[in-house]
Design a protein around this motif. Sequence first.
Motif, short mmCIF file in Angstrom:
data_model
loop_
_atom_site.label_atom_id
_atom_site.label_comp_id
_atom_site.label_asym_id
_atom_site.label_seq_id
_atom_site.Cartn_x
_atom_site.Cartn_y
_atom_site.Cartn_z
N MET A 1 0.84 -1.17 0.00
CA MET A 1 0.00 0.00 0.00
C MET A 1 0.89 1.24 0.00
O MET A 1 1.81 1.35 0.79
N ARG A 2 0.57 2.17 -0.88
CA ARG A 2 1.34 3.42 -1.01
C ARG A 2 0.76 4.48 -0.09
O ARG A 2 -0.23 5.12 -0.41
N CYS A 3 1.40 4.69 1.04
CA CYS A 3 0.91 5.66 2.02
C CYS A 3 1.34 7.09 1.71
O CYS A 3 0.99 8.01 2.44
N ASP A 4 2.10 7.27 0.61
CA ASP A 4 2.43 8.63 0.18
C ASP A 4 1.25 9.25 -0.57
O ASP A 4 1.24 10.44 -0.83
N LEU A 5 0.26 8.43 -0.88
CA LEU A 5 -0.95 8.90 -1.56
C LEU A 5 -2.06 9.08 -0.52
O LEU A 5 -2.03 8.45 0.54
N PRO A 6 -3.05 9.92 -0.81
CA PRO A 6 -4.13 10.10 0.16
C PRO A 6 -4.96 8.84 0.31
O PRO A 6 -5.06 8.03 -0.61
N ALA A 7 -5.57 8.69 1.47
CA ALA A 7 -6.50 7.58 1.69
C ALA A 7 -7.86 7.97 1.13
O ALA A 7 -8.33 9.10 1.34
N LEU A 8 -8.48 7.05 0.43
CA LEU A 8 -9.86 7.22 -0.02
C LEU A 8 -10.75 6.66 1.08
O LEU A 8 -10.63 5.48 1.44
N ILE A 9 -11.63 7.49 1.61
CA ILE A 9 -12.55 7.06 2.66
C ILE A 9 -13.96 7.07 2.07
O ILE A 9 -14.49 8.13 1.72
N ILE A 10 -14.54 5.89 1.92
CA ILE A 10 -15.88 5.73 1.36
C ILE A 10 -16.85 5.52 2.52
O ILE A 10 -16.73 4.54 3.25
N ILE A 11 -17.80 6.42 2.66
CA ILE A 11 -18.66 6.45 3.84
C ILE A 11 -20.06 5.92 3.54
O ILE A 11 -20.76 6.43 2.67
N ASP A 12 -20.43 4.88 4.28
CA ASP A 12 -21.81 4.36 4.37
C ASP A 12 -22.43 3.94 3.03
O ASP A 12 -23.65 4.06 2.87
N MET A 13 -21.65 3.41 2.13
CA MET A 13 -22.23 2.91 0.87
C MET A 13 -22.75 1.48 1.11
O MET A 13 -22.22 0.50 0.60
N GLN A 14 -23.81 1.44 1.88
CA GLN A 14 -24.44 0.20 2.30
C GLN A 14 -25.76 0.02 1.57
O GLN A 14 -26.30 0.95 0.97
N LYS A 15 -26.28 -1.19 1.63
CA LYS A 15 -27.51 -1.52 0.90
C LYS A 15 -28.69 -0.65 1.33
O LYS A 15 -29.56 -0.34 0.53
#
Length: 188
Positions: A1-15
């Motif tokens: 995992m490349r931690c020099d890049l930003p983290a993508l945080i995907i919130i609550d994409m639930q059914k």
Amino acid sequence: MRCDLPALIIIDMQKAMANPHAGHRNNPEAGECIERLLAAWRAADAPVVHVRHMSRTPGSLFWPGQAGAQFQEAFAPLPREHVVEKNVPDAFVHSGLERWLHVRGIERVVMAGVSTNNSVEGSARSAGNLGFDTTVVADACFAFACTDYAGQARSADEVHAMALANLAADYATISDSASVLHALFDAT
């Protein structure tokens, strides 16, 4: 995992978010935008965090064990991706997310998901307050129509726009998915 890049945080994409009982929403293309972001982050081996709301209210569509609490298939986490469970709108409260990011030296986060005025706004406010360089991807988020405190009905577009304005004032950069993807590819 490349931690020099930003983290993508995907919130609550639930059914539950795809359930018609959730209400009238804006930005019907948001899911496709999130899918493009997720594919790009995976291709770049950049950090991905999936946030899942687990309600403490019996009967909620997000109650543990209910189908609505499961991730939508398009956003199912891969084994190498981090999953955060939360019981309140803010993904940083009692979840260990801040520590997980700090341990990996991640200083930048990109947020997408639902709903713009609730979990996205709450999480982005905390991220900004905690010192993370925070971007919210406007076309990769959506909101639901609601009635404001004064009793005025507000469209989903109005709710979405106001939440983004709140965040832009002090907490996050507001961008679109094309610009975020362009920046990611320039960094890789």
